[in-house]
Design a protein around this motif. Structure first.
Motif, PDB file in Angstrom:
ATOM      1  N   ARG A 103      14.995  43.151  41.032  1.00 36.84           N
ATOM      2  CA  ARG A 103      14.433  43.897  39.894  1.00 36.84           C
ATOM      3  C   ARG A 103      13.911  42.727  38.934  1.00 36.84           C
ATOM      4  NH1 ARG A 103      15.333  49.446  39.571  1.00 36.84           N
ATOM      5  NH2 ARG A 103      17.014  49.647  41.346  1.00 36.84           N
ATOM      6  N   GLY A 104      13.866  41.573  39.656  1.00 38.35           N
ATOM      7  CA  GLY A 104      13.125  40.398  38.678  1.00 38.35           C
ATOM      8  C   GLY A 104      14.143  39.751  37.497  1.00 38.35           C
ATOM      9  N   GLY A 105      15.224  39.890  37.778  1.00 42.52           N
ATOM     10  CA  GLY A 105      16.265  39.921  36.485  1.00 42.52           C
ATOM     11  C   GLY A 105      16.534  38.416  36.243  1.00 42.52           C
ATOM     12  N   SER A 106      15.977  37.402  37.250  1.00 38.42           N
ATOM     13  CA  SER A 106      16.366  36.127  37.025  1.00 38.42           C
ATOM     14  C   SER A 106      15.272  35.320  37.485  1.00 38.42           C
ATOM     15  CB  SER A 106      17.287  35.886  38.065  1.00 38.42           C
ATOM     16  OG  SER A 106      17.625  34.505  37.958  1.00 38.42           O
ATOM     17  N   GLN A 107      15.007  34.197  36.368  1.00 41.61           N
ATOM     18  CA  GLN A 107      13.700  33.383  36.525  1.00 41.61           C
ATOM     19  C   GLN A 107      14.217  31.903  36.896  1.00 41.61           C
ATOM     20  OE1 GLN A 107      10.424  33.664  33.826  1.00 41.61           O
ATOM     21  NE2 GLN A 107      10.549  35.932  34.124  1.00 41.61           N
ATOM     22  N   GLY A 109      17.177  31.244  36.196  1.00 43.26           N
ATOM     23  CA  GLY A 109      18.461  31.432  36.857  1.00 43.26           C
ATOM     24  C   GLY A 109      19.716  30.898  36.113  1.00 43.26           C
ATOM     25  N   TYR A 110      19.624  29.872  35.119  1.00 50.57           N
ATOM     26  CA  TYR A 110      20.565  29.322  34.273  1.00 50.57           C
ATOM     27  C   TYR A 110      21.503  30.385  33.679  1.00 50.57           C
ATOM     28  CZ  TYR A 110      22.742  25.415  31.736  1.00 50.57           C
ATOM     29  OH  TYR A 110      23.462  24.451  31.327  1.00 50.57           O
ATOM     30  N   CYS A 111      21.085  31.401  33.280  1.00 46.77           N
ATOM     31  CA  CYS A 111      22.129  32.414  32.537  1.00 46.77           C
ATOM     32  C   CYS A 111      22.650  33.516  33.732  1.00 46.77           C
ATOM     33  CB  CYS A 111      21.340  33.255  31.734  1.00 46.77           C
ATOM     34  SG  CYS A 111      19.931  34.582  32.371  1.00 46.77           S
ATOM     35  N   THR A 112      21.891  33.495  34.968  1.00 47.41           N
ATOM     36  CA  THR A 112      22.162  34.436  35.841  1.00 47.41           C
ATOM     37  C   THR A 112      23.542  34.455  36.379  1.00 47.41           C
ATOM     38  OG1 THR A 112      19.784  34.150  36.518  1.00 47.41           O
ATOM     39  CG2 THR A 112      21.385  35.455  38.177  1.00 47.41           C
ATOM     40  N   PRO A 113      24.371  33.535  36.745  1.00 49.67           N
ATOM     41  CA  PRO A 113      25.554  33.694  37.060  1.00 49.67           C
ATOM     42  C   PRO A 113      26.618  34.325  35.978  1.00 49.67           C
ATOM     43  CG  PRO A 113      25.022  31.467  37.656  1.00 49.67           C
ATOM     44  CD  PRO A 113      24.051  32.037  36.786  1.00 49.67           C
ATOM     45  N   GLY A 114      26.154  34.014  34.671  1.00 47.39           N
ATOM     46  CA  GLY A 114      27.040  34.611  33.722  1.00 47.39           C
ATOM     47  C   GLY A 114      26.840  35.994  33.439  1.00 47.39           C
ATOM     48  N   PHE A 115      25.353  36.614  33.617  1.00 46.42           N
ATOM     49  CA  PHE A 115      24.940  37.899  33.555  1.00 46.42           C
ATOM     50  C   PHE A 115      25.777  38.662  34.685  1.00 46.42           C
ATOM     51  CE2 PHE A 115      21.710  37.083  30.508  1.00 46.42           C
ATOM     52  CZ  PHE A 115      21.710  38.106  29.910  1.00 46.42           C
ATOM     53  N   VAL A 116      25.637  38.071  35.958  1.00 44.29           N
ATOM     54  CA  VAL A 116      26.421  38.522  37.188  1.00 44.29           C
ATOM     55  C   VAL A 116      27.647  39.121  36.907  1.00 44.29           C
ATOM     56  CG1 VAL A 116      27.072  38.104  39.701  1.00 44.29           C
ATOM     57  CG2 VAL A 116      24.786  37.671  38.943  1.00 44.29           C
ATOM     58  N   PRO A 150      14.049  43.648  32.737  1.00 45.85           N
ATOM     59  CA  PRO A 150      14.713  43.609  34.173  1.00 45.85           C
ATOM     60  C   PRO A 150      16.092  43.618  34.398  1.00 45.85           C
ATOM     61  CG  PRO A 150      13.002  41.934  33.834  1.00 45.85           C
ATOM     62  CD  PRO A 150      13.146  42.336  32.294  1.00 45.85           C
ATOM     63  N   ILE A 151      16.770  42.971  33.148  1.00 43.35           N
ATOM     64  CA  ILE A 151      18.318  42.687  33.434  1.00 43.35           C
ATOM     65  C   ILE A 151      18.810  44.106  33.089  1.00 43.35           C
ATOM     66  CG2 ILE A 151      20.254  41.548  32.105  1.00 43.35           C
ATOM     67  CD1 ILE A 151      18.456  39.013  31.888  1.00 43.35           C
ATOM     68  N   VAL A 152      18.200  44.697  31.968  1.00 41.23           N
ATOM     69  CA  VAL A 152      18.846  45.958  31.721  1.00 41.23           C
ATOM     70  C   VAL A 152      18.612  46.907  32.800  1.00 41.23           C
ATOM     71  CG1 VAL A 152      18.616  48.007  30.124  1.00 41.23           C
ATOM     72  CG2 VAL A 152      18.819  45.680  29.264  1.00 41.23           C
ATOM     73  N   ASP A 153      17.416  46.903  33.494  1.00 35.08           N
ATOM     74  CA  ASP A 153      17.199  47.809  34.657  1.00 35.08           C
ATOM     75  C   ASP A 153      17.975  47.496  35.783  1.00 35.08           C
ATOM     76  OD1 ASP A 153      14.827  48.746  33.189  1.00 35.08           O
ATOM     77  OD2 ASP A 153      13.352  47.417  34.314  1.00 35.08           O
ATOM     78  N   ALA A 154      18.411  46.498  35.957  1.00 28.31           N
ATOM     79  CA  ALA A 154      19.236  46.078  37.207  1.00 28.31           C
ATOM     80  C   ALA A 154      20.798  46.793  36.711  1.00 28.31           C
ATOM     81  CB  ALA A 154      19.475  44.582  37.216  1.00 28.31           C
ATOM     82  N   ALA A 155      21.097  46.612  35.418  1.00 30.32           N
ATOM     83  CA  ALA A 155      22.277  47.078  35.290  1.00 30.32           C
ATOM     84  C   ALA A 155      22.258  48.580  35.400  1.00 30.32           C
ATOM     85  CB  ALA A 155      22.804  46.796  33.645  1.00 30.32           C
ATOM     86  N   LEU A 156      21.331  49.291  34.640  1.00 33.37           N
ATOM     87  CA  LEU A 156      21.184  50.657  34.766  1.00 33.37           C
ATOM     88  C   LEU A 156      21.284  51.025  36.218  1.00 33.37           C
ATOM     89  CD1 LEU A 156      19.350  51.505  31.550  1.00 33.37           C
ATOM     90  CD2 LEU A 156      21.865  51.379  32.057  1.00 33.37           C
ATOM     91  N   ALA A 157      20.634  50.462  37.121  1.00 35.98           N
ATOM     92  CA  ALA A 157      20.477  50.864  38.410  1.00 35.98           C
ATOM     93  C   ALA A 157      21.689  50.939  39.378  1.00 35.98           C
ATOM     94  CB  ALA A 157      19.297  49.953  39.204  1.00 35.98           C
ATOM     95  N   LEU A 158      22.799  50.295  38.808  1.00 37.57           N
ATOM     96  CA  LEU A 158      24.006  50.135  39.577  1.00 37.57           C
ATOM     97  C   LEU A 158      24.727  51.532  39.861  1.00 37.57           C
ATOM     98  CD1 LEU A 158      25.472  46.885  37.986  1.00 37.57           C
ATOM     99  CD2 LEU A 158      24.881  47.094  40.451  1.00 37.57           C
ATOM    100  N   GLY A 159      25.193  51.766  41.093  1.00 38.12           N
ATOM    101  CA  GLY A 159      26.160  52.868  41.214  1.00 38.12           C
ATOM    102  C   GLY A 159      27.611  52.366  40.950  1.00 38.12           C
TER     103      GLY A 159
END
Ligand code: FAD
Ligand code: FES
Ligand code: FES
Length: 468
Positions: A103-107, A109-116, A150-159
């Motif tokens: 969903r394009g939630g990372s550019q 990538g610095y913050c990405t592991p923390g969001f993950v 896109p980060i919120v989209d990714a979160a809301l897409a999770l089952g």
């Protein structure tokens, strides 16, 4: 040797030459686990987030997200940690990593592991339904370049996790028990007792030692102010500080429970606390911060005192001479000074029952979430028909200590609960305390906000239209 053991991403590890002020983040990165990043080193950005395995109320394990920059490695002896690397790998992405990627939630990538990590903690929340995702789970994570959509989209897409998901299954097993730890290092001593008796003996022998609870204040001091303690005593292994008991005439909350645990275990049964807690910092911080730590800092802008003053709370102090109880209204004696002796720790907070039926909390800050108060007001009111039988108002941010608004309480007590009374009392409230001008707010703004808080309380609780 000053060694500790812990499990990282499922692998048992031994850490040698552990110092009292080494953070989990620095140690992980030294081990080559550089997914967790240092953005701020003060709990604000979430780039360092990791999961820790903690006991769940049902005997299993809860995977909770915390800021690794504020966790002292020594306090994790025997613990279990999962980093973004442990959740998945490029060839075998975790569902959270996959959703963020597609969903394009990372550019950058610095913050990405923390969001993950924060997303994974919410993904594995045991009472989460597959279609639910509490977006506030991400409130302690900042992204400077992707933008949040896109980060919120990714979160809301999770089952929900599959049955064979190893982390979902990990939750069914018990969490590791805190290991007693005693380190004597060139940088100071570190103790992690596992009974209150041992803790207060240590404190008696080392009066003025730094007590380490969640580390969300102490970690910032260590990282940014380079504070160092000759003796640190970690409190997270003390079961006596982790109780929550309802007695006939009071509720006792252990000083060592994290704010997230308090939120979960009270489940809204103390409405004023339920209103306050979501406004405290972020989920990452609330997963570590404790009530004992908030009162331990004795900060005039700490959020719990205005709430606890309104609830007429008492502080239970423990030493090796026994316990004593002090009304919170008598606890603070000056700027960051309290009646607590150097050989005492806060064991619990007691809230008298029954609770006042009408309560409200007003936190005035630059942002609604994840910000420190400029002014905070807690109010607890009891009416006798249309007349004020009793009212307690706790204030933060308007004096050198948190205070009770006694003059305003007097102006309201015994008076009809009408707009006219409240407007007069609100003018009295405006004059309470000795607010200062500082970088958060001017004195005049703080005084104006006090007045507004009482008016807002009145109009909210009576459901009346605001008149000007
Ligand atoms: C990003 C961020 C946001 C924050 N937002 C808020 C906020 O919205 N509102 C707010 O009020 N605060 C906020 N804080 C401050 C902090 O999170 C709180 O003060 C928290 O409650 C501290 O608890 P702790 O367990 O982490 O304390 P620690 O950092 O472990 O300890 C803090 C101090 O209290 C002492 N102490 C700890 N436990 C005890 C005990 N049982 N008895 C006696 N002394 C003890 C310690 O010795 C130390 O001096 C924030 C901090 C950060 C980093
Ligand atoms: S590095 Fe920013 S929260 Fe830890
Ligand atoms: S992707 Fe660059 S900071 Fe979030």
């Amino acid at each position: 040797m000053n060694s500790i053991t812990l499990i990282v991403n499922g692998v048992p590890c031994e850490a040698h030459d552990v110092r009292p002020h080494t953070t989990l983040l620095n140690w992980l990165r030294d081990q080559g686990l550089t997914g967790s990043k240092e953005g701020c080193a003060e709990g604000e950005c979430g780039a360092c987030a990791v999961l820790v395995a903690r006991p769940a109320e049902d005997g299993g394990t809860r995977l909770e997200s915390v800021n690794a920059c504020l966790v002292m490695l020594a306090a994790l002896n025997g613990g279990e940690v999962v980093t973004a690397e442990g959740l998945g790998s490029p060839g075998n992405l975790h569902p959270v990593q996959r959703e963020l990627a597609v969903r394009g939630g990372s550019q950058c990538g610095y913050c990405t592991p923390g969001f993950v990590v924060s997303m994974a903690a919410e993904y594995y929340r045991e009472d989460r339904r597959a279609s639910d995702f509490d977006i506030h789970a991400l409130s302690g994570n900042l992204c400077r370049c992707t933008g949040y959509r896109p980060i919120v989209d990714a979160a809301l897409a999770l089952g929900g996790p599959a049955q064979e998901d190893p982390f979902a299954r990990r939750r069914e097993q018990p969490a590791p028990a805190p290991q007693p730890t005693h380190l004597q290092t060139p940088d100071g001593e570190f103790h992690r007792p596992t009974t209150l008796a041992e803790a207060v003996d240590l404190l008696a022998a080392n009066s003025g030692a730094v007590l380490l609870a969640g580390g969300t204040d102490w970690g910032v001091d260590v990282n940014l102010r380079h504070s160092r303690a000759a003796v640190t005593i970690a409190l997270d292994g003390l079961p006596e500080l982790r109780t929550l008991n309802w007695a006939d005439d009071h509720l006792e909350i252990g000083a060592g429970l994290t704010l997230s645990e308090i939120e979960r275990r009270l489940a809204g049964r103390v409405p004023l606390l339920a209103e306050w807690l979501p406004l405290f910092a972020s989920r990452l911080i609330r997963n570590s911060a404790t009530l004992g730590g908030n009162l331990g800092t004795a900060s005039p802008i700490g959020d719990s005192p205005p709430v606890l003053l309104a609830l007429d709370a008492r502080v239970v102090l423990a030493s090796n001479a026994g316990e004593r109880e002090v009304p919170l209204s008598d606890y603070f004696t000056g700027y960051r000074r309290t009646v607590r002796r150097g050989d005492e720790l806060i064991r619990a907070v007691r809230i008298p029952l029954p609770l006042a039926p009408i309560t409200g909390f007003y936190k005035i800050a630059k942002r609604r979430f994840d910000d420190i108060s400029s002014v905070a007001v807690g109010i607890a009111l009891e009416l006798d028909g249309e007349v004020v039988r009793s009212v307690r108002i706790g204030l933060g941010g308007v004096a050198a200590t948190p205070i009770r608004a006694y003059a305003t309480e007097e102006a309201l007590t015994g008076q009809p609960w009408t707009e006219r009374t409240v407007r007069e009392a609100a003018r009295v409230l405006r004059g309470e305390g000795t607010p200062l001008d500082d970088h958060r707010a001017s004195a005049a703004y703080r005084a104006a906000m006090l007045e507004q808080a009482l008016l807002k309380f009145y109009f909210e609780k009576t459901g009346q239209e605001v008149t000007v």
